[in-house]
Design a protein around this motif. Sequence first.
Motif, mmCIF file in Angstrom:
data_model
loop_
_atom_site.group_PDB
_atom_site.id
_atom_site.type_symbol
_atom_site.label_atom_id
_atom_site.label_comp_id
_atom_site.label_asym_id
_atom_site.label_seq_id
_atom_site.Cartn_x
_atom_site.Cartn_y
_atom_site.Cartn_z
ATOM 1 N N UNK A 75 -19.027 -16.201 13.166
ATOM 2 C CA UNK A 75 -19.081 -17.730 12.855
ATOM 3 C C UNK A 75 -18.481 -18.307 11.645
ATOM 4 N N UNK A 76 -17.744 -19.236 11.843
ATOM 5 C CA UNK A 76 -17.179 -19.906 10.742
ATOM 6 C C UNK A 76 -18.207 -20.256 9.706
ATOM 7 N N UNK A 77 -17.707 -20.245 8.272
ATOM 8 C CA UNK A 77 -18.720 -20.534 7.345
ATOM 9 C C UNK A 77 -19.441 -21.967 7.205
ATOM 10 N N UNK A 78 -18.568 -23.030 8.193
ATOM 11 C CA UNK A 78 -19.035 -24.200 7.942
ATOM 12 C C UNK A 78 -20.214 -24.345 8.960
ATOM 13 N N UNK A 79 -20.021 -23.717 10.059
ATOM 14 C CA UNK A 79 -20.888 -23.553 11.039
ATOM 15 C C UNK A 79 -22.270 -22.700 10.501
ATOM 16 N N UNK A 80 -22.020 -21.662 9.858
ATOM 17 C CA UNK A 80 -23.286 -20.815 9.200
ATOM 18 C C UNK A 80 -23.879 -21.789 8.356
ATOM 19 N N UNK A 81 -23.151 -22.629 7.334
ATOM 20 C CA UNK A 81 -23.880 -23.370 6.572
ATOM 21 C C UNK A 81 -25.050 -24.338 7.034
ATOM 22 N N UNK A 82 -24.275 -24.678 8.380
ATOM 23 C CA UNK A 82 -25.217 -25.666 9.026
ATOM 24 C C UNK A 82 -26.799 -24.943 9.762
ATOM 25 N N UNK A 83 -26.641 -23.715 9.836
ATOM 26 C CA UNK A 83 -27.611 -23.049 9.970
ATOM 27 C C UNK A 83 -28.588 -22.568 8.993
ATOM 28 N N UNK A 84 -27.848 -22.277 7.924
ATOM 29 C CA UNK A 84 -28.693 -21.849 6.509
ATOM 30 C C UNK A 84 -29.629 -23.159 6.176
ATOM 31 N N UNK A 85 -30.638 -22.791 5.931
ATOM 32 C CA UNK A 85 -31.671 -23.686 5.465
ATOM 33 C C UNK A 85 -32.146 -24.826 6.502
ATOM 34 N N UNK A 86 -31.579 -24.507 7.768
ATOM 35 C CA UNK A 86 -31.973 -25.640 8.873
ATOM 36 C C UNK A 86 -32.708 -24.584 9.845
ATOM 37 N N UNK A 87 -32.015 -23.964 10.811
ATOM 38 C CA UNK A 87 -32.570 -23.052 11.644
ATOM 39 C C UNK A 87 -33.015 -21.660 11.306
ATOM 40 N N UNK A 88 -32.298 -21.434 10.282
ATOM 41 C CA UNK A 88 -32.689 -19.988 9.376
ATOM 42 C C UNK A 88 -32.715 -20.256 8.102
ATOM 43 N N UNK A 89 -33.738 -19.932 7.331
ATOM 44 C CA UNK A 89 -34.042 -20.151 6.095
ATOM 45 C C UNK A 89 -34.501 -18.861 5.469
ATOM 46 N N UNK A 90 -34.517 -18.946 4.014
ATOM 47 C CA UNK A 90 -34.694 -17.770 3.265
ATOM 48 C C UNK A 90 -35.408 -18.034 1.922
ATOM 49 N N UNK A 91 -36.523 -17.433 1.536
ATOM 50 C CA UNK A 91 -37.229 -17.300 0.294
ATOM 51 C C UNK A 91 -36.688 -16.202 -0.575
ATOM 52 N N UNK A 92 -36.067 -16.339 -1.575
ATOM 53 C CA UNK A 92 -35.449 -15.678 -2.586
ATOM 54 C C UNK A 92 -36.452 -14.853 -3.433
#
Length: 324
Positions: A75-92
């Motif tokens: 997956x290109x980074x731009x498409x990955x950025x659309x997933x992160x924080x949206x459909x996939x999220x992380x608590x650090x």
Amino acid sequence: MSPLLEIENLRVEFGRTSAVRGISLKVAPGETHCLVGESGCGKSVTSLAVMNLLARGAQRRADRLAFKGEDLLGLPERAMARLRGNAMAMIFQEPMTSLNPAYTIGSQMTEVLRRHKGASQRVATERAADLLARVGITAPGMRLGQFPHQLSGGLRQRVMIAMALMCDPQLLIADEPTTALDVTVQAQILRLLAGLQRDLGLGLLLITHDLGIVARVATRVSVMYAGEIVESAPTAELFANPSHPYTQGLLRCVPVPGKVRRDEPLGSIPGTVPRIGAGFTGCAFRDRCDFADASCAVAVPHQRAGATHDYLCRLAPQSARTAA
């Protein structure tokens, strides 16, 4: 039911050091899959590899790494950025280094919803205040105007949890999300996550050291050691029938009311997690294991202790050893 997250033979290397060595796991909608192990086992690196947030120079490879059937490796980074924080999220794990000290809590939380959902500032602010209240923060409107350094460690951790939930993600990766919280707030957070799972079908990959939390919330448990998953089973099965010596050692470290007397020392596992370099073979736990022999220095077999209970060891399943 199709899994939200599929990981098959994931490997992560930093130069000649193998941080993650061929792990495989799945997270289904509504499932809480707990990843357990002591510090240095590769749990956090696994989560960062899924989100493609590894440090520069790290090498990430896998036979399959997919979210809802979509390949994340290509997956290109731009498409990955659309997933992160949206459909996939992380608590650090460490909120002080995850929150930007130059921006208020409110600006950081509302940015997530405005960027991914196109919400107005008013709607995003209302959503942020509501989530802060739901994770146990009093006077949420005032907190939105504060900076990270003005909050305690526990409050910052709760802010991170609320921020991860802003877009109602389908997959939530939580890296020690309740470490800095007292037991009362910890219970509130766990109830909140359980409610979200019921309402949204949220899949949760929970990284923790706390076996008490695992026993309460996990659907399935994967025990990780030196970059490998050494045992994986449904929660009740793992606690009733631990088959890998490392899993047994972890459970012996937990004080059990009525079984451990005050004057008795707590259980412990001697030694430390080894650093695994290129070309390493055999069982990484062998230098700390009471059952190790010369055969542990070669390839370690995958075995089954039940229909959905797998472990990585030459020993027979614990149930068979107990019967013998």
